[in-house]
Design an enzyme around this catalytic site. Sequence first.
Site, PDB file in Angstrom:
ATOM      1  CG  HIS A 102       3.517  -2.791 -13.608  1.00 26.29           C
ATOM      2  ND1 HIS A 102       2.993  -3.942 -14.162  1.00 26.29           N
ATOM      3  CD2 HIS A 102       2.976  -2.697 -12.365  1.00 26.29           C
ATOM      4  CE1 HIS A 102       2.176  -4.513 -13.304  1.00 26.29           C
ATOM      5  NE2 HIS A 102       2.150  -3.783 -12.190  1.00 26.29           N
ATOM      6  CG  ASP A 104       2.676  -2.897  -8.111  1.00 23.97           C
ATOM      7  OD1 ASP A 104       2.160  -2.996  -9.246  1.00 23.97           O
ATOM      8  OD2 ASP A 104       2.715  -3.833  -7.294  1.00 23.97           O
ATOM      9  CG  HIS A 259       4.760  -7.224 -10.985  1.00 21.20           C
ATOM     10  ND1 HIS A 259       5.224  -6.103 -10.340  1.00 21.20           N
ATOM     11  CD2 HIS A 259       3.408  -7.107 -10.998  1.00 21.20           C
ATOM     12  CE1 HIS A 259       4.212  -5.349  -9.969  1.00 21.20           C
ATOM     13  NE2 HIS A 259       3.084  -5.930 -10.365  1.00 21.20           N
ATOM     14  NE  ARG A 274      -1.291  -3.838  -5.566  1.00 22.76           N
ATOM     15  CZ  ARG A 274      -0.938  -2.967  -6.512  1.00 22.76           C
ATOM     16  NH1 ARG A 274      -0.680  -3.373  -7.741  1.00 22.76           N
ATOM     17  NH2 ARG A 274      -0.838  -1.689  -6.226  1.00 22.76           N
TER      18      ARG A 274
HETATM   19  C1  SIN Z   1      -0.403  -6.210 -10.190  1.00 22.41           C
HETATM   20  O1  SIN Z   1       0.291  -5.716 -11.054  1.00 22.41           O
HETATM   21  O2  SIN Z   1      -0.459  -5.768  -9.054  1.00 22.41           O
HETATM   22  C2  SIN Z   1      -1.245  -7.423 -10.508  1.00 22.41           C
HETATM   23  C3  SIN Z   1      -0.416  -8.602 -10.842  1.00 22.41           C
HETATM   24  C4  SIN Z   1      -1.262  -9.803 -11.083  1.00 22.41           C
HETATM   25  O3  SIN Z   1      -2.487  -9.716 -11.057  1.00 22.41           O
HETATM   26  O4  SIN Z   1      -0.702 -10.871 -11.305  1.00 22.41           O
END
Ligand code: SIN
Length: 287
Positions: A102, A104, A259, A274
């Site tokens: 995805h 974000d 990612h 995050r």
């Molecule tokens: C995310 O998609 O923000 C998390 C990615 C992760 O935990 O590696």
Amino acid sequence: MGTTITTERIAGACGAVVHGIDLARDPDDAEIAHIRRALLDHGVVVLRDQCLDPDQQVTFSHRLGPPSPVPFVQSIPGNPEVIAVVREATEAHGYTFGGLWHSDFSFLPEPPSASILHALEVPPYGGDTIWASQTLAYARLSPGMQSMLAGLRGVHSAVNAYSPRMQAVHDTFAGMAVRTDDSANETRVHPVVRAHGETGQPALFVNAQYTIGLHGFAPHEAKPLLDFLFAHSTRTDFTCRWQWRVGDLAIWDNRAVQHMAMADFTGHRRAMHRTTVAGEAPLAYAA
Ligand code: SIN
């Protein structure tokens, strides 16, 4: 004399480690400029051995831009801009937050430009994050496919992640609080090929988690093309992969990479903080 700042690539497609900056020591404008340049050049930047509390992470995040809205995922107590990305050792369901490819919150009208993930606790193995360069993915398409995609628009939605029918699934996750609601059923249309807001470079902007169709296409027409784009855009040779250590802080540009997190650490805890930086409405790339 100040510490030398260097940038070291970690893969051919994307990703770099920036050495020589301690984010807890209030980086100066030149240091922030170095990080921003590396982010534009490599799509993903990791700084090692950082030790930031939530307020310090927010302060750093603001140096890259104002905060993005963060729907559905509950923030940590006392700090509305920080979410805890946590999977507990007791969770045995083989899923982790962000476990599907995805970009974000691509379902937002103005999806985030960047995300910043700080590792607080990592499993002894697994739990890597993988990013795929969407500029490279676009560049590697044939001229015929590139011109076919020009003008196409993807339909993005949080329906498959955060609609109320998903609440029971989220409730099985011990580490994170997610509150689904009907706004997840809304759809948003974004160009399939976007021009990066700062570099102008074209990048694919579809992802398996949030892109549910193509505007103006019947589902059976959109599906084969989207399936091709999902597979192509995440080809291994477009990726870099990061094995986390406590203290690592990764920044990625959601306009240039997508990612996913690997869910391969059952029996171990993984905990991250995050923050998310606001972005602009994606503009279509005009060749
Ligand atoms: C995310 O998609 O923000 C998390 C990615 C992760 O935990 O590696």
